[in-house]
Design a protein around this motif. Structure first.
Motif, PDB file in Angstrom:
ATOM      1  N   ALA A  99       0.828  -1.206   0.000  1.00  0.00           N
ATOM      2  CA  ALA A  99       0.000   0.000   0.000  1.00  0.00           C
ATOM      3  C   ALA A  99       0.865   1.260   0.000  1.00  0.00           C
ATOM      4  O   ALA A  99       0.566   2.242  -0.694  1.00  0.00           O
ATOM      5  CB  ALA A  99      -0.929  -0.004   1.214  1.00  0.00           C
ATOM      6  N   PHE A 100       1.960   1.239   0.770  1.00  0.00           N
ATOM      7  CA  PHE A 100       2.848   2.395   0.804  1.00  0.00           C
ATOM      8  C   PHE A 100       3.560   2.596  -0.531  1.00  0.00           C
ATOM      9  O   PHE A 100       3.686   3.724  -1.024  1.00  0.00           O
ATOM     10  CB  PHE A 100       3.867   2.251   1.938  1.00  0.00           C
ATOM     11  CG  PHE A 100       3.378   2.762   3.260  1.00  0.00           C
ATOM     12  CD1 PHE A 100       3.521   4.097   3.597  1.00  0.00           C
ATOM     13  CD2 PHE A 100       2.752   1.921   4.159  1.00  0.00           C
ATOM     14  CE1 PHE A 100       3.058   4.582   4.797  1.00  0.00           C
ATOM     15  CE2 PHE A 100       2.278   2.394   5.367  1.00  0.00           C
ATOM     16  CZ  PHE A 100       2.430   3.725   5.688  1.00  0.00           C
ATOM     17  N   LEU A 101       4.010   1.510  -1.136  1.00  0.00           N
ATOM     18  CA  LEU A 101       4.694   1.627  -2.417  1.00  0.00           C
ATOM     19  C   LEU A 101       3.740   2.138  -3.498  1.00  0.00           C
ATOM     20  O   LEU A 101       4.124   2.950  -4.343  1.00  0.00           O
ATOM     21  CB  LEU A 101       5.271   0.278  -2.837  1.00  0.00           C
ATOM     22  CG  LEU A 101       6.516  -0.197  -2.074  1.00  0.00           C
ATOM     23  CD1 LEU A 101       6.973  -1.536  -2.620  1.00  0.00           C
ATOM     24  CD2 LEU A 101       7.633   0.824  -2.150  1.00  0.00           C
ATOM     25  N   ALA A 102       2.492   1.639  -3.476  1.00  0.00           N
ATOM     26  CA  ALA A 102       1.515   2.078  -4.472  1.00  0.00           C
ATOM     27  C   ALA A 102       1.239   3.571  -4.333  1.00  0.00           C
ATOM     28  O   ALA A 102       1.160   4.302  -5.325  1.00  0.00           O
ATOM     29  CB  ALA A 102       0.220   1.286  -4.314  1.00  0.00           C
ATOM     30  N   LYS A 103       1.117   4.041  -3.095  1.00  0.00           N
ATOM     31  CA  LYS A 103       0.855   5.465  -2.897  1.00  0.00           C
ATOM     32  C   LYS A 103       2.080   6.298  -3.247  1.00  0.00           C
ATOM     33  O   LYS A 103       1.977   7.400  -3.777  1.00  0.00           O
ATOM     34  CB  LYS A 103       0.438   5.730  -1.449  1.00  0.00           C
ATOM     35  CG  LYS A 103      -0.166   7.125  -1.255  1.00  0.00           C
ATOM     36  CD  LYS A 103      -0.902   7.254   0.049  1.00  0.00           C
ATOM     37  CE  LYS A 103      -1.622   8.591   0.124  1.00  0.00           C
ATOM     38  NZ  LYS A 103      -2.348   8.762   1.401  1.00  0.00           N
TER      39      LYS A 103
ATOM     40  N   ASP B  85      -7.042   4.685   2.831  1.00  0.00           N
ATOM     41  CA  ASP B  85      -5.951   3.753   2.521  1.00  0.00           C
ATOM     42  C   ASP B  85      -5.918   2.608   3.526  1.00  0.00           C
ATOM     43  O   ASP B  85      -5.812   1.428   3.154  1.00  0.00           O
ATOM     44  CB  ASP B  85      -4.605   4.484   2.545  1.00  0.00           C
ATOM     45  CG  ASP B  85      -4.531   5.626   1.549  1.00  0.00           C
ATOM     46  OD1 ASP B  85      -5.066   5.469   0.443  1.00  0.00           O
ATOM     47  OD2 ASP B  85      -3.943   6.666   1.895  1.00  0.00           O
ATOM     48  N   LEU B  86      -5.991   2.966   4.816  1.00  0.00           N
ATOM     49  CA  LEU B  86      -5.909   1.950   5.867  1.00  0.00           C
ATOM     50  C   LEU B  86      -7.119   1.023   5.812  1.00  0.00           C
ATOM     51  O   LEU B  86      -6.990  -0.197   6.020  1.00  0.00           O
ATOM     52  CB  LEU B  86      -5.814   2.618   7.237  1.00  0.00           C
ATOM     53  CG  LEU B  86      -5.698   1.692   8.447  1.00  0.00           C
ATOM     54  CD1 LEU B  86      -4.481   0.772   8.312  1.00  0.00           C
ATOM     55  CD2 LEU B  86      -5.616   2.505   9.734  1.00  0.00           C
TER      56      LEU B  86
ATOM     57  N   THR C  52     -12.363   2.383  11.059  1.00  0.00           N
ATOM     58  CA  THR C  52     -11.001   2.709  10.643  1.00  0.00           C
ATOM     59  C   THR C  52     -10.683   4.168  10.961  1.00  0.00           C
ATOM     60  O   THR C  52      -9.605   4.488  11.476  1.00  0.00           O
ATOM     61  CB  THR C  52     -10.822   2.458   9.140  1.00  0.00           C
ATOM     62  OG1 THR C  52     -11.235   1.132   8.825  1.00  0.00           O
ATOM     63  CG2 THR C  52      -9.363   2.630   8.733  1.00  0.00           C
ATOM     64  N   ARG C  53     -11.604   5.038  10.653  1.00  0.00           N
ATOM     65  CA  ARG C  53     -11.392   6.459  10.918  1.00  0.00           C
ATOM     66  C   ARG C  53     -11.231   6.706  12.420  1.00  0.00           C
ATOM     67  O   ARG C  53     -10.387   7.505  12.843  1.00  0.00           O
ATOM     68  CB  ARG C  53     -12.553   7.282  10.366  1.00  0.00           C
ATOM     69  CG  ARG C  53     -12.343   8.786  10.496  1.00  0.00           C
ATOM     70  CD  ARG C  53     -13.480   9.569   9.871  1.00  0.00           C
ATOM     71  NE  ARG C  53     -13.310  10.988  10.089  1.00  0.00           N
ATOM     72  CZ  ARG C  53     -12.538  11.772   9.345  1.00  0.00           C
ATOM     73  NH1 ARG C  53     -11.876  11.260   8.323  1.00  0.00           N
ATOM     74  NH2 ARG C  53     -12.433  13.058   9.621  1.00  0.00           N
TER      75      ARG C  53
END
Length: 432
Positions: free
Chosen positions: A259-263, A278-279, A295-296
Motif C-alpha cells: 500500500a505504501f509503495l503504491a501510494k 488507505d488503511l 477505521t477512521r
C-alpha cells in the motif's frame, strides 16, 4: 517525521562488485550450525527417504530456513539441474549457499541505498528500511531491537555489513516474531491442543488461528494445514504452527508495504503516509470485516504528534500514519477483533448479527432466553435426525449440556453462541 516511520524506498538497481568480505564473514560458507540444520530440514522434506526432494519441496526447505524465496531466482538456479528427477542434498546445499551469497549481495546493495553519509555503515534508525529492502517482513521495531540485543549490537549507533548479517540471522531464527508474539503463539498452541498430542488437526488449527485474530475460514485453514504440514502426517506440530503464524504476520506486512509503495508511485515523493481510506482498504484486503467509520476512529484515536500540521490549511486534513504506525494499528485492530471473537465464541460481528436474528426467532417475547418447546424446536432444527437416531440424540444432549453453562435448562444469547459454535465445530470435524 522520523525516518523509521517513513515507508521504505524501492531498491535501486545497479551492479555491486563481488567483495572479499563475502569469503571472510561466514555468510556464504554455511557454518556447522547451518549445515546441521539444513540437513535436518532436507530430511524432513525427503518423505520417501530416497535422498531427493522436488523443486517445490526444495523451495519449502529454503523458506523453512528463513530465506526470502524469489521463485524467478530459484528457477534460474534450478535450470542447470535435472530437477524433474529430484534434487539431492548436495544440490540443496549448493543452492542454499547461493541464496546466502545473494542475500549478502542484497545487504550490500541495501547498505549502499540507505547509507546516507557513504561511510560503509548505516545508522540504527535506517535499519527498518534496510531490512524491508532486503526482503524480510518484520512486523514491528521490537523484532529488530530484540534481534540487535541477541546479536550484541544494542550499544552500536552504526552497523557494519557483518553486524547486519548477524542481525538478519537472528530475525530468521525468531521467524520474524517478537518474544511476546512467540509466547502468545506458544500459549495458544497449548490451549487448543485439546488432546495434548503436541499436534493440531484442522479443527484445532482453525480455533487457534481465529483466537489469534487472523480471519480464516475452515477451508482456508485446511489449505494452510496442507501447506505447512512439512512432515506430511496431516497435523501441525508446534514449530510448524509458528511458521504458519509467521506467514500470516508476514502477509500483513506485505499488504501494508504494498500500500505504501503504491501510494508512493502515485504521489512521486518520499515520506508517504496513509489516510483512513488507505488503511481501510488495507484491512479489507487482509480479510478483516471493518467499517470505514471504525477505521477512521482508529486514526482519530492515534497520537498523531509526529504528523502535526504546519499551517492552517494542513489542520483541515485527515489524520495520516507512517509505516510503523500503520503496522501497529493493524496489530491493535487484530487484538481488539480477537477479543470480540473470544467473547462471541469465535464468531465475527457480522455472524453475531445474523445469529442474533436467529435467536430472536426462538425468543419472540425478547425475554433473553430460549426455553421449553422453543428450545426443543431449535435443537431439532440443528439435529434433525435426533428424533429417531440414538447417536444423534446423544450428540444433541452433549452439546446442550456443554452450552448451558448455568445448567438452567434454558439458553441465553451467550450460551446460544456457544451452542452454535459447538454445532459448527462438530460439522467441521465430520468434514475431516
Amino acid at each position: 517525521q522520523r525516518s523509521s516511520d517513513q515507508p521504505m524506498q524501492r531498491s535501486v538497481s545497479g551492479s555491486i562488485s563481488r567483495s572479499p568480505i563475502l569469503s571472510t564473514t561466514g555468510v556464504v560458507s554455511p557454518s556447522q550450525k547451518f549445515s546441521g540444520l539444513g540437513g535436518a530440514v532436507f530430511e524432513r522434506y525427503d518423505k520417501d527417504r530416497d535422498g531427493k526432494v522436488s523443486a517445490k519441496e526444495l523451495a519449502s526447505c529454503l523458506w523453512w530456513l528463513g530465506f526470502v524465496v524469489d521463485q524467478d531466482v530459484l528457477n534460474g538456479l534450478l535450470a542447470p539441474l535435472d530437477a524433474a528427477q529430484g534434487l539431492s542434498q548436495a544440490d540443496f546445499v549448493k543452492i542454499a549457499r547461493t541464496y546466502r551469497e545473494r542475500e549478502a549481495m542484497r545487504i550490500m546493495e541495501a547498505v549502499a541505498n540507505q547509507d546516507r553519509d557513504k561511510d560503509g555503515r548505516i545508522d540504527r534508525t535506517e535499519l527498518p528500511n534496510l531490512i524491508a529492502e532486503v526482503g524480510y517482513s518484520v512486523g514491528s521495531p521490537t523484532v529488530v531491537e530484540e534481534a540487535a540485543e541477541a546479536s550484541g549490537l544494542l550499544g552500536k549507533a552504526e552497523l557494519a555489513f557483518e553486524d547486519l548479517c548477524a542481525l538478519l540471522e537472528r530475525i530468521r531464527e525468531s521467524d520474524g516474531l517478537s518474544r511476546v508474539e512467540l509466547q502468545e503463539v506458544d500459549e495458544v498452541f497449548k490451549l487448543y491442543d485439546a488432546d495434548q498430542s503436541n499436534e493440531f488437526d484442522g479443527l484445532e488449527l482453525q480455533g487457534a488461528v481465529c483466537w489469534l485474530g487472523y480471519p480464516a475460514t475452515f477451508e482456508a485453514v485446511m489449505e494452510s494445514l496442507d501447506a505447512f504440514d512439512y512432515d506430511g502426517n496431516g497435523t501441525l506440530n508446534q514449530k510448524e504452527f509458528i511458521k504458519l503464524i509467521s506467514s500470516y504476520r508476514a502477509d500483513e506486512v506485505k499488504q501494508i508495504y504494498k500500500a505504501f509503495l503504491a501510494k508512493q508511485d502515485r504521489e512521486k515523493h518520499g515520506g508517504v503516509t496513509l489516510n483512513a481510506t488507505d488503511l481501510h482498504n488495507v484491512l479489507l484486503s487482509m480479510g478483516h470485516l471493518v467499517t470505514f467509520e471504525q477505521t477512521r476512529s482508529m486514526l482519530e484515536g492515534l497520537d498523531t504528534s509526529l504528523h502535526a500540521p504546519v499551517d492552517d490549511e494542513d489542520s483541515c486534513r485527515e489524520p495520516e500514519v507512517g509505516y510503523w504506525e500503520c503496522l501497529q494499528l493493524v496489530a491493535d485492530y487484530r487484538a481488539r477483533a480477537r477479543l470480540d471473537l473470544r467473547h462471541h465464541s469465535g464468531f465475527d460481528r457480522f455472524e453475531v448479527v445474523r445469529l442474533k436474528k436467529k435467536f430472536r426467532q426462538y425468543d419472540p417475547e425478547d425475554s433473553g432466553v430460549i426455553k421449553n418447546q422453543r428450545l426443543a424446536s431449535l435443537l431439532l432444527e440443528l439435529f434433525p435426525a435426533a428424533s429417531y437416531n440414538h447417536q444423534d440424540h446423544d450428540r444433541m444432549r452433549q452439546v446442550l449440556e456443554a452450552a448451558d453453562l448455568d445448567h438452567s435448562g434454558t439458553v441465553n444469547f451467550d450460551e446460544f453462541l456457544r451452542l452454535m459454535r459447538l454445532v459448527h465445530d462438530q460439522e467441521s470435524r465430520l468434514k475431516l
